[in-house]
Scaffold this motif. Structure first.
Motif, short mmCIF file in Angstrom:
data_model
loop_
_atom_site.label_atom_id
_atom_site.label_comp_id
_atom_site.label_asym_id
_atom_site.label_seq_id
_atom_site.Cartn_x
_atom_site.Cartn_y
_atom_site.Cartn_z
N HIS A 253 0.84 -1.21 0.00
CA HIS A 253 0.00 0.00 0.00
C HIS A 253 0.87 1.26 0.00
O HIS A 253 0.66 2.18 -0.79
N THR A 254 1.88 1.28 0.86
CA THR A 254 2.77 2.43 0.98
C THR A 254 3.55 2.67 -0.30
O THR A 254 3.66 3.81 -0.78
N VAL A 255 4.09 1.61 -0.88
CA VAL A 255 4.86 1.75 -2.13
C VAL A 255 3.98 2.30 -3.24
O VAL A 255 4.39 3.21 -3.98
N HIS A 256 2.77 1.78 -3.37
CA HIS A 256 1.86 2.29 -4.41
C HIS A 256 1.58 3.77 -4.21
O HIS A 256 1.58 4.54 -5.18
N LEU A 257 1.36 4.18 -2.98
CA LEU A 257 1.11 5.60 -2.72
C LEU A 257 2.33 6.46 -3.04
O LEU A 257 2.19 7.53 -3.63
N ILE A 258 3.51 5.99 -2.65
CA ILE A 258 4.74 6.74 -2.97
C ILE A 258 4.83 6.97 -4.48
O ILE A 258 5.24 8.03 -4.93
N ASN A 259 4.42 5.97 -5.25
CA ASN A 259 4.52 6.06 -6.71
C ASN A 259 3.52 7.02 -7.35
O ASN A 259 3.71 7.40 -8.50
N VAL A 260 2.45 7.40 -6.64
CA VAL A 260 1.42 8.23 -7.28
C VAL A 260 1.30 9.65 -6.73
O VAL A 260 0.71 10.49 -7.40
N VAL A 261 1.85 9.92 -5.55
CA VAL A 261 1.69 11.28 -5.00
C VAL A 261 2.73 12.22 -5.59
O VAL A 261 3.78 11.78 -6.07
N PRO A 262 2.46 13.53 -5.52
CA PRO A 262 3.46 14.50 -5.98
C PRO A 262 4.75 14.40 -5.17
O PRO A 262 4.76 13.96 -4.01
#
Length: 169
Positions: A50-59
């Motif tokens: 979950h964290t990795v996916h978020l890191i990949n999509v946020v500014p």
């Protein structure tokens, strides 16, 4: 002393974190093994993935905040939202731990509010992909993340790489 035994062998008092400092390695260690949604999905879907996916999509300016936003779960674990609603003391404690982690790593606490929309929207991606039948959250725009259900060792490696990318490891 109340204490949590960490994988590093250290004992940490979660009620006195002012006197402690936890390394990113200590904080991240449990996340690949902790399953989101109380372990109810069709596959193992970890806090780390979950964290990795978020890191990949946020500014870019929010990547460190996202990297840190669930690190507390290695100490506090997580509770489903109905329990959090009924246990305001837990929510207050969880937030205190999160604030301490942000402070240790020099991340402005205000960024937590800026990532909330992303953290909610990824739930639309997750719930549509990891439950049978898919759970569609009406009115919520997904982020377009593809959940893969990484085995914990793969999740650990990918989280480690992502934390290096954002300068936390």
């Amino acid at each position: 002393m109340t204490a949590i035994l960490l994988n590093s062998g250290r004992r940490v008092d979660p009620f006195n974190l002012d006197a402690e400092f936890l390394s990113i390695a200590e904080l991240m260690k449990p996340l690949p093994k902790l399953c989101r949604y109380s372990g109810q999905p069709d596959c193992h879907y970890s806090v780390a993935e979950h964290t990795v996916h978020l890191i990949n999509v946020v500014p870019a300016g929010l990547k460190r905040a996202v990297a840190l936003h669930d690190m507390n779960e290695g100490l506090t674990n997580d509770l489903p939202h109905p329990f959090k609603a009924a246990l305001p003391d837990f929510v207050e404690f969880e937030q205190m731990v999160q604030r301490q982690i942000f402070a240790w790593y020099g991340e402005p606490w205000e960024n937590m509010a800026l990532i909330n929309d992303y953290d909610r929207r990824i739930c639309a991606d997750e719930m549509a992909q990891i439950f049978t039948p898919p759970h569609i959250i009406q009115g919520m725009q997904p982020l377009g993340v593809k959940v893969e259900g990484w085995e914990w060792r793969e999740a650990e490696q990918k989280l480690s790489n992502a934390l290096k990318f954002v300068g936390l490891l």
